[in-house]
Structure formats: structure tokens, C-alpha cells
Design a protein around this motif. Sequence first.
Motif, PDB file in Angstrom:
ATOM      1  N   GLN A  11      -8.830  -1.486  -4.134  1.00 50.27           N
ATOM      2  CA  GLN A  11     -10.112  -0.862  -3.947  1.00 50.27           C
ATOM      3  C   GLN A  11     -10.228   0.354  -3.118  1.00 50.27           C
ATOM      4  O   GLN A  11     -10.808   1.434  -3.380  1.00 50.27           O
ATOM      5  CB  GLN A  11     -10.993  -1.838  -3.096  1.00 50.27           C
ATOM      6  N   ASP A  12      -9.407   0.290  -1.672  1.00 46.76           N
ATOM      7  CA  ASP A  12      -9.161   1.337  -1.020  1.00 46.76           C
ATOM      8  C   ASP A  12      -8.469   2.608  -1.656  1.00 46.76           C
ATOM      9  O   ASP A  12      -9.017   3.910  -1.547  1.00 46.76           O
ATOM     10  CB  ASP A  12      -8.212   1.154   0.161  1.00 46.76           C
ATOM     11  N   ARG A  14       0.979  -1.161   0.130  1.00 49.14           N
ATOM     12  CA  ARG A  14       0.043   0.104   0.066  1.00 49.14           C
ATOM     13  C   ARG A  14       0.897   1.195  -0.048  1.00 49.14           C
ATOM     14  O   ARG A  14       0.694   2.075  -0.778  1.00 49.14           O
ATOM     15  CB  ARG A  14      -0.988  -0.043   1.424  1.00 49.14           C
ATOM     16  N   ASP A  70      -7.895  -5.632  -1.740  1.00 43.36           N
ATOM     17  CA  ASP A  70      -8.279  -4.491  -0.508  1.00 43.36           C
ATOM     18  C   ASP A  70      -7.413  -3.218  -0.836  1.00 43.36           C
ATOM     19  O   ASP A  70      -8.297  -2.004  -0.728  1.00 43.36           O
ATOM     20  CB  ASP A  70      -8.327  -4.962   0.973  1.00 43.36           C
TER      21      ASP A  70
END
Length: 456
Positions: A121-122, A91, A118
Amino acid sequence: MDDPGKALRVILFPLPFQGHINPMIQLANILHSRGFTISIIHTHFNSPDPSKYPHLTFHLIPDGLSEDQESKFDVLRLLHLLNANCIGPFRECLEKLMSAHDDIACIITDALLFCSKDVAQDLGIHRIVLRTSSVCSFLAFATVPLLQGKGYYSNNNLDSRREDPVLELPPLRVKDIPSIQRRNPNDALKILRNTVEATKAASGLIFNTFPDLEEPNHPNLHEHFRIPTFLVGPFHKFFSSASSSLLTQDRSAITWLDTQKPDSVLYVSFGSLVKMDEKNLIEMAWGLANSMQPFLWAVRPGLVQGSEWLESLPIEFLEVTGKRGYIVKWAPQQEVLSHPSVGGFWTHSGWNSVLESICEGVPMICSSFLGDQMVNSRYLNDVWKLGIKLENGFEKEEIESAIRKLMLDREGQEIRERLVCLKEKMDVSLKTDGFSSRSLNALSDLISSFKSSSGF
């Protein structure tokens, strides 16, 4: 405002195993040749050498693995740890790249790195998944919840049912179901479920294969994955790239092959992940010796549990085979398979090896150990009829018989004839108006339609 003439950037995130890094690097080269700028996020573990790819940019992230975890190389454990440990570093790296570049179209991640779902998507960035296996094996993965519901993973009498057909997944037998061979398959089942569900949430799905090989499985994909799907293989035939091997290749293998007769040598290699016990290695050795056929054997250090390299091999085997056999730690496989002296390939049925063998028209003897290999070997034997599967594991009599069938008998010749026909279809698929080329065009168009700021 974006510059319409500016090349779009694609960020790739490979799983750090040899059989996964290779196709991801090949895909990176293909997309770069199509005009995309390529950035690769990768872990410390099994880190590729950036100097081999000056046209690509590399970004190293910590993976949190200890030396002990790396050295034990428990595949399931490593998959769990990588997905848990890499979420934060992935991330952070992706956020920095998105802040530094306004040209990012999407990320392409290995399907087994489901932790990326995830994060993508975030951050509102499109994510495409690369599955480095066959379509038929991935469909078997997708059917795991159904099979689990029918008791395939909980029955204590599985050993007595190993040869039974799986009616839901013809032509598979119970012993071919992914992870069924494990005493406690719960960890494997969790990884399979997470992989399938994360793939369903992606913006696209890429396979390193071609439709003439996978029919009728290709149409069945859309029953499970209602996303754009691209069959763009074989990757290595699109773009001749520098080797991405993590192991040192022994080129003396080629020198030795140069001394052998055409189509006479059986090449034996079980890839970069497989581990086996000493008993099976010895059965392999005597099967090779008793077949009386020349062989080139890649025995990877660490292949045999508890052994450094060749100390498990009987002295008598080395004396009997003499110059008829040649053993190396690792071979330049694509070059070996294309060598005129090679007439057969005894493989672990990993997908990269299967594709490379098909591309060079080399018939196979099929063993299988983990992951998609059981499904691949079953299809090679029962459906595609491009290889001979060893049904009983490692028994020297069956090994000797299979080698003779492949190298000397009509059965091997018939496999070669089928491979010639399939290779012609593959060559057509790679041409400008062929299926794989059209699929690559469609993938390029999809990537070009993305904007990193658009979200979902």
C-alpha cells in the motif's frame, strides 16, 4: 511510454516453509509459461535453490532469524518473527526492483506474510494473495472472530466439548477449530486475524484447488472476501516442474516399491513441519505392524521431539515387520503416490499432500496436527468421503482397523471409486475450457491490467 509488447513482471514472495514454497514455485512456473517475467523475493531461512529454476530470478533478503530460532522450528513463533523481521528488507528489495524495472505489474505474496500489505500500500503496487490451503479451511479461519465472540476460545471446559458440533461451521467439531487445541491460543488467533484482514485488503485471492472439490464452499468465499477470487488448481498438474523439495529425497523408496504388488503398500508421511512425541510414534509403529500390510514410511529427522531419527522405534517392531516395511527419511512423494504399488496414504492432511493424493486416486487415512489440517481431515472424512479420519489421535487399535478398512475392505474400495469420479472432474477442469483453466485466464487478465505506477 511502456512497450506494449514487453512482458510484464510479477514479483512473488513465498513463506519459507516447504508446503508453502512448493505451490508458490509451481505458480511461478505457471505464470512464466503464460508469458510473465518472474522475480522471487525469498529469505535466507529455507532458501530455494535458484539453479533449479534458470528461467526465474531470485532476490535474497535477510530474515533476522538466529540459528536457535531456525532449529527449534516453532511454527507460530517463526510466523511472528518473519512478519516482524522482513518488513524492512522486503520493502527495500521491492523498492530496488521497482526502480530498476518499469514492467512490474504486481506482487503475489503468501497470505501468512501479512506484513506485505502495508508495504504494498505504501509503495502503490497491487498485491495478490496466494492461500496454500483449502477454501473450507480458510473460511474457518475467517470465522475465528465470530467463534471467539461466542466463547469457543475462552471456555475452560473445552476438553469435555471436543466432540461437540460447531453449529456455525458444519461439519466441524470443537476439536477441529484452528488453534483450539492450544492451551494459550492468543498468538495463533492474532496471526489468523492479521492474515484474514490483510487478505481482505488484497487485489485478488488465489487458491490451489478446484471447484468440484470445494462446493459449496466456493460461493461462500465472497461473503468474507469481496475481491476477485481464483481457483486455479491443482498447480502441479498444470506444469511439470523441477522439485522444490528442501529435503533430500531418497529414491530407494521407488526401487523398493517396484518389488511390491499393485495397490498393496500404505505410504505414510506427515510432511515437513509436524512434530510428535515418542509415545505416538510407537503407537503408529505397532498399528502398522499389527495391520500386516506392507508400508513405506517417511520418518523425517526431527519428526519425534528429542530424537534424531529411528532410535525411538522398538527393536521388536523392526524385527516383526522385516521386509514388509521400508523406512526412509524423505521420499519423492508425487512419484510415490503415482506408483502402481501404492494403495493408500496415511497423511497429516496438509493441503499439498491431499491434492497430490486426490490427483493420483489414492485413498487416505487422515491425522491432523496444526493449521488447516484439522479442517481438511474433517472434510475428507465427513464431506468428501475420500479418507478415514483417526478420531482418537494415535491408538494402535484404531490405526490397525483404519489400515485394514482402507487397504482390504469395501470401505476403501468405495473411496477409490469416488476418487475416480472426482479425478475425471478435475481433468475436465484443467482442460482449455474447464473451470481451472478459465480461472487462470482471468488471473492472467487481471495481472495484465495492473500497472505498478497506478496505485490503488
